[in-house]
Enzyme design. Structure first.
Site, PDB file in Angstrom:
ATOM      1  N   ARG A 299       0.825  -1.187  -0.024  1.00 47.38           N
ATOM      2  CA  ARG A 299       0.030  -0.196   0.109  1.00 47.38           C
ATOM      3  C   ARG A 299       0.981   1.471  -0.022  1.00 47.38           C
ATOM      4  O   ARG A 299       0.457   2.279  -0.545  1.00 47.38           O
ATOM      5  CB  ARG A 299      -0.901  -0.003   1.166  1.00 47.38           C
ATOM      6  CG  ARG A 299      -2.063  -0.998   1.020  1.00 47.38           C
ATOM      7  CD  ARG A 299      -3.175  -0.913   2.238  1.00 47.38           C
ATOM      8  NE  ARG A 299      -4.160  -1.356   1.450  1.00 47.38           N
ATOM      9  CZ  ARG A 299      -5.496  -1.452   2.286  1.00 47.38           C
ATOM     10  NH1 ARG A 299      -5.406  -1.101   3.350  1.00 47.38           N
ATOM     11  NH2 ARG A 299      -6.656  -2.096   1.687  1.00 47.38           N
TER      12      ARG A 299
ATOM     13  N   LYS B 257     -19.529 -17.465  -0.518  1.00 54.55           N
ATOM     14  CA  LYS B 257     -21.057 -17.325  -0.486  1.00 54.55           C
ATOM     15  C   LYS B 257     -21.607 -16.725  -1.842  1.00 54.55           C
ATOM     16  O   LYS B 257     -21.011 -15.712  -2.022  1.00 54.55           O
ATOM     17  CB  LYS B 257     -21.399 -16.527   0.871  1.00 54.55           C
ATOM     18  CG  LYS B 257     -21.183 -17.531   1.994  1.00 54.55           C
ATOM     19  CD  LYS B 257     -21.248 -16.648   3.248  1.00 54.55           C
ATOM     20  CE  LYS B 257     -22.908 -16.149   3.835  1.00 54.55           C
ATOM     21  NZ  LYS B 257     -22.914 -15.257   4.918  1.00 54.55           N
TER      22      LYS B 257
ATOM     23  N   GLY C 118     -10.183  -8.764  -1.423  1.00 50.85           N
ATOM     24  CA  GLY C 118      -9.104  -8.966  -0.799  1.00 50.85           C
ATOM     25  C   GLY C 118      -8.218 -10.546  -0.839  1.00 50.85           C
ATOM     26  O   GLY C 118      -6.935 -10.474  -1.192  1.00 50.85           O
TER      27      GLY C 118
ATOM     28  N   GLY D 239     -12.894  -4.066   0.236  1.00 49.42           N
ATOM     29  CA  GLY D 239     -14.335  -3.743   0.156  1.00 49.42           C
ATOM     30  C   GLY D 239     -14.842  -2.641  -0.966  1.00 49.42           C
ATOM     31  O   GLY D 239     -15.653  -2.568  -1.504  1.00 49.42           O
TER      32      GLY D 239
END
Ligand code: ADP
Ligand code: MG
Length: 397
Positions: A40, A200, A354, A377
């Site tokens: 980052r 999911k 991620g 996210g």
């Protein structure tokens, strides 16, 4: 510029001698005073170099961890400033707070090209509460706001959406690059392929709803595929699948059946495990032969070849969601094979999420992928077609 043609960037304004509030996402892990993974930080270097060359005075702002509005000693930004200083071979001064007289004096004392690191902005409760008074105090430090914190762009916090209300607010180069790559998927070069995995269906259905209408090929793996297989009547035994996702899976299957130009590929074989799935309790089976009490933990080799053939003609591919329990060998096989095949494609390839980014890094092929998003996210929000508060807060071009 497909992503944010309507937002101003640092390239559009004069920065000479200006004090710039640069919101970055340096939420990195620090162990024993050392930064563990500095991706980052490295991703933000082009923006820092651009600002320094333009003669700006740079005030860096980041959060780290979840201090919940209090000072937490091991979440200070000092080790991050030290690491950044090493990367750019230039001193980066730190101050013990992000607002108040000390921060203001340090900001005022910066010379063109110099850098100051503010203390963890989440040490103040006003950050996550998006308190206007706190935002205004932050804004007093600078004359221009630059947003490069893509990883936090889906959060409506004071340093993300509050400060830009008080200052001219523009995008940094990292934010711009993320918006171009992920926003560009709104009008992908065709044929367009989607690879969906992860745990999911309910996490992924919004992405499928947003992107499937533009796609020619959808490849499904991971726990998500188990739900599709269950919906099709296969016995997935003890596999991870998602009862609440059956309706969504049925919708997507119906959409694929309706559209002659859309093909949906499900696994034809799987790597299955029993119990702790240690050596001796791992097998490769066709998806119609998952033994009772066994679990699907990865796609199998025939599925890898099926996906390879399906994706080969694609000009654009987006991948979100690992195709198996990739954190554990040998169930990383399908995800690593997918990373390799995408690297070999002559296509625009965009990776979001991620865990998916982690799988791609593990494959070590990141240099051959067009874009790996730095924001988990935030990248998922964009893949779902949702607006990002950080982007909305910037000045229109
Ligand atoms: P991302 O963070 O990239 O959006 P997700 O959070 O959706 O990805 O999903 C990642 C998780 O899904 C991983 O931890 C992975 O182990 C898990 N997973 C994928 N396939 C399976 C499977 N067949 N069985 C159990 N877990 C799986
Ligand atoms: Mg995840």
């Amino acid at each position: 510029m497909n992503g944010a043609p309507h937002k101003r960037s640092i390239r559009d304004i004069d920065l000479t001698g200006r004090r710039v509030f640069l919101r970055v996402d340096y939420n990195v892990q620090v162990d024993d005073g050392r930064v563990i993974d500095d991706m980052r930080l490295r991703e933000s270097l082009p923006t820092i170099a651009y600002l320094r060359e333009a003669g700006a005075r740079i005030i860096l702002c980041s959060h780290r961890g979840r201090p919940r509005g209090q000072v937490v000693e091991n979440l200070r930004n000092v080790p991050v400033a030290t690491h950044l200083s090493r990367l750019i071979e230039t001193p980066v001064r730190s101050v013990g707070d992000c607002i108040g007289p000390e921060a203001e004096a340090a900001a005022a004392g910066l010379e063109p090209g110099e850098l100051l690191m503010l203390e963890n902005v989440r040490f103040h409760p006003g950050e996550e509460e998006n308190d206007p008074a706190f935002a205004q105090q932050l804004s007093k430090l600078a004359e221009v706001y630059v947003s490069d914190a893509f990883g936090t762009a889906h959060r409506a916090h004071a340093s993300i959406v509050g400060v830009p209300e008080y200052l001219p607010a523009v995008a940094g180069l990292l934010l711009e690059r993320e918006l171009d790559a992920l926003g560009g998927l709104t009008e992908p070069e065709s044929p367009f392929g989607i690879v969906i995995g992860g745990a999911k269906v309910s996490d992924k259905i919004a992405i499928l709803r947003h992107l499937a209408g533009k796609a020619e090929v959808i490849c499904v793996g991971g726990g998500v595929a188990n739900t599709f297989l269950a919906e099709q009547g296969f016995d997935v035994a003890d596999s991870l699948w998602d009862r609440d996702g059956l309706d969504a899976a049925r919708d997507v299957l119906a959409q694929a059946a309706d559209r002659r130009d859309l093909r949906l590929y499900l696994p034809v074989d799987a790597v299955v495990g029993f119990g702790a799935a240690d050596a001796g309790h791992i097998r490769k089976v066709p998806v119609d032969s998952v033994p009772p009490d066994w679990r699907i933990l990865d796609i199998g080799p025939a599925t890898v070849e099926l996906f390879r053939t399906a994706l080969h003609p694609m000009r654009t591919v987006v991948w979100n969601g690992p195709l198996g329990l990739f954190e554990r060998e040998p169930f990383d096989y399908g995800s690593l094979a997918m990373a390799e095949m995408l690297a070999d494609l002559d296509a625009q390839v965009v990776i979001g999420g991620g865990e998916t980014a982690a799988a791609v890094h593990r494959a070590g092929i990141e240099d051959r992928i067009s874009h790996i998003s730095t924001g988990g996210g935030a990248s998922l929000a964009m893949l779902q077609g949702r607006a990002l508060p950080a982007v909305d807060a910037l000045d229109d071009a």
